[in-house]
Design a protein around this motif. Sequence first.
Motif, mmCIF file in Angstrom:
data_model
loop_
_atom_site.group_PDB
_atom_site.id
_atom_site.type_symbol
_atom_site.label_atom_id
_atom_site.label_comp_id
_atom_site.label_asym_id
_atom_site.label_seq_id
_atom_site.Cartn_x
_atom_site.Cartn_y
_atom_site.Cartn_z
ATOM 1 N N ASP A 56 -7.870 22.781 23.653
ATOM 2 C CA ASP A 56 -6.607 23.332 23.165
ATOM 3 C C ASP A 56 -5.396 22.405 23.235
ATOM 4 O O ASP A 56 -4.366 22.711 22.659
ATOM 5 N N ARG A 57 -5.471 21.288 23.938
ATOM 6 C CA ARG A 57 -4.282 20.455 24.145
ATOM 7 C C ARG A 57 -3.816 19.733 22.889
ATOM 8 O O ARG A 57 -2.634 19.479 22.718
ATOM 9 N N SER A 58 -4.720 19.386 22.023
ATOM 10 C CA SER A 58 -4.378 18.600 20.838
ATOM 11 C C SER A 58 -4.136 19.497 19.624
ATOM 12 O O SER A 58 -4.834 20.488 19.417
ATOM 13 N N ASN A 59 -3.161 19.116 18.812
ATOM 14 C CA ASN A 59 -2.912 19.840 17.557
ATOM 15 C C ASN A 59 -4.046 19.649 16.553
ATOM 16 O O ASN A 59 -4.107 20.370 15.559
ATOM 17 N N LEU A 60 -4.925 18.699 16.805
ATOM 18 C CA LEU A 60 -6.042 18.473 15.881
ATOM 19 C C LEU A 60 -6.953 19.703 15.808
ATOM 20 O O LEU A 60 -7.669 19.887 14.833
ATOM 21 N N LYS A 61 -6.904 20.555 16.817
ATOM 22 C CA LYS A 61 -7.721 21.768 16.816
ATOM 23 C C LYS A 61 -7.311 22.718 15.690
ATOM 24 O O LYS A 61 -8.078 23.582 15.288
ATOM 25 N N ASN A 62 -6.095 22.556 15.189
ATOM 26 C CA ASN A 62 -5.583 23.447 14.148
ATOM 27 C C ASN A 62 -6.106 23.111 12.757
ATOM 28 O O ASN A 62 -5.842 23.847 11.816
ATOM 29 N N ILE A 63 -6.823 22.014 12.633
ATOM 30 C CA ILE A 63 -7.398 21.642 11.335
ATOM 31 C C ILE A 63 -8.735 22.365 11.223
ATOM 32 O O ILE A 63 -9.676 22.084 11.963
ATOM 33 N N ASP A 64 -8.805 23.322 10.317
ATOM 34 C CA ASP A 64 -9.952 24.223 10.220
ATOM 35 C C ASP A 64 -11.265 23.511 9.933
ATOM 36 O O ASP A 64 -11.335 22.629 9.080
ATOM 37 N N THR A 115 -3.855 10.898 7.850
ATOM 38 C CA THR A 115 -3.283 12.149 7.360
ATOM 39 C C THR A 115 -2.486 12.913 8.410
ATOM 40 O O THR A 115 -1.701 13.779 8.068
ATOM 41 N N VAL A 116 -2.677 12.591 9.677
ATOM 42 C CA VAL A 116 -1.953 13.270 10.757
ATOM 43 C C VAL A 116 -0.884 12.311 11.282
ATOM 44 O O VAL A 116 -1.200 11.195 11.704
ATOM 45 N N VAL A 117 0.356 12.763 11.270
ATOM 46 C CA VAL A 117 1.503 11.909 11.594
ATOM 47 C C VAL A 117 1.369 11.270 12.972
ATOM 48 O O VAL A 117 1.472 10.062 13.120
ATOM 49 N N ASP A 118 1.135 12.044 14.001
ATOM 50 C CA ASP A 118 1.037 11.506 15.358
ATOM 51 C C ASP A 118 -0.420 11.477 15.827
ATOM 52 O O ASP A 118 -0.732 11.859 16.945
ATOM 53 N N PHE A 119 -1.276 10.994 14.938
ATOM 54 C CA PHE A 119 -2.712 11.043 15.188
ATOM 55 C C PHE A 119 -3.111 10.395 16.514
ATOM 56 O O PHE A 119 -3.879 10.971 17.279
ATOM 57 N N ASP A 120 -2.635 9.204 16.802
ATOM 58 C CA ASP A 120 -3.062 8.503 18.014
ATOM 59 C C ASP A 120 -2.785 9.326 19.269
ATOM 60 O O ASP A 120 -3.655 9.450 20.141
ATOM 61 N N ASP A 121 -1.606 9.923 19.344
ATOM 62 C CA ASP A 121 -1.278 10.758 20.503
ATOM 63 C C ASP A 121 -2.160 12.000 20.559
ATOM 64 O O ASP A 121 -2.653 12.380 21.622
ATOM 65 N N GLN A 122 -2.361 12.620 19.414
ATOM 66 C CA GLN A 122 -3.170 13.842 19.367
ATOM 67 C C GLN A 122 -4.647 13.549 19.662
ATOM 68 O O GLN A 122 -5.323 14.323 20.339
ATOM 69 N N TYR A 123 -5.125 12.416 19.183
ATOM 70 C CA TYR A 123 -6.518 12.034 19.425
ATOM 71 C C TYR A 123 -6.717 11.710 20.911
ATOM 72 O O TYR A 123 -7.734 12.075 21.500
#
Length: 153
Positions: free
Chosen positions: A112-120, A63-71
């Motif tokens: 805070d570095r990953s955009n995954l933190k924005n998923i509530d 579901t997250v486009v750049d998941f591997d990088d964000q993970y």
Amino acid sequence: MNDESEVVRTLPYCHALFEAYSAKGKQNITAENIEGSEYKSHFERQKRWFNEAAWYERSLRDTVVDFDDQYDLLKQDVYKGIEPVYHDEDFGTDGIKRLKKVHQQVVVLQLDRSNLKNIDNILGNDTKKGLCHVLVNDGKIKSWVKVDYDEVI
């Protein structure tokens, strides 16, 4: 031997836990005898946390486009946040105590570095604790007992 025992026998994070149990209890703990040991409930809790982290990865991967990088950023953030506690020489070879303190540290990290933190409401404390075991499987953490204090990853 059932399938779950085979998986437990092969996962690095399980080996790291068995090593910590063995060092603490002065007996050899393995996949074959963990069920009858005093560490059974602790191990079950660690598996639950690892599975939470695995669920987190599986549920977001598609579901997250750049998941591997964000993970990867998330795992780097976790490691950088726990590294001072992990490398604390005061623990000596007490891997159980080291792991407990690392888990106490990881739950207070902002990550805070990953955009995954924005998923509530999806990255809870159990998942954060499980990510510590993912770091073991990834080879970032080799042991809870035998820490190479000269090597900071």
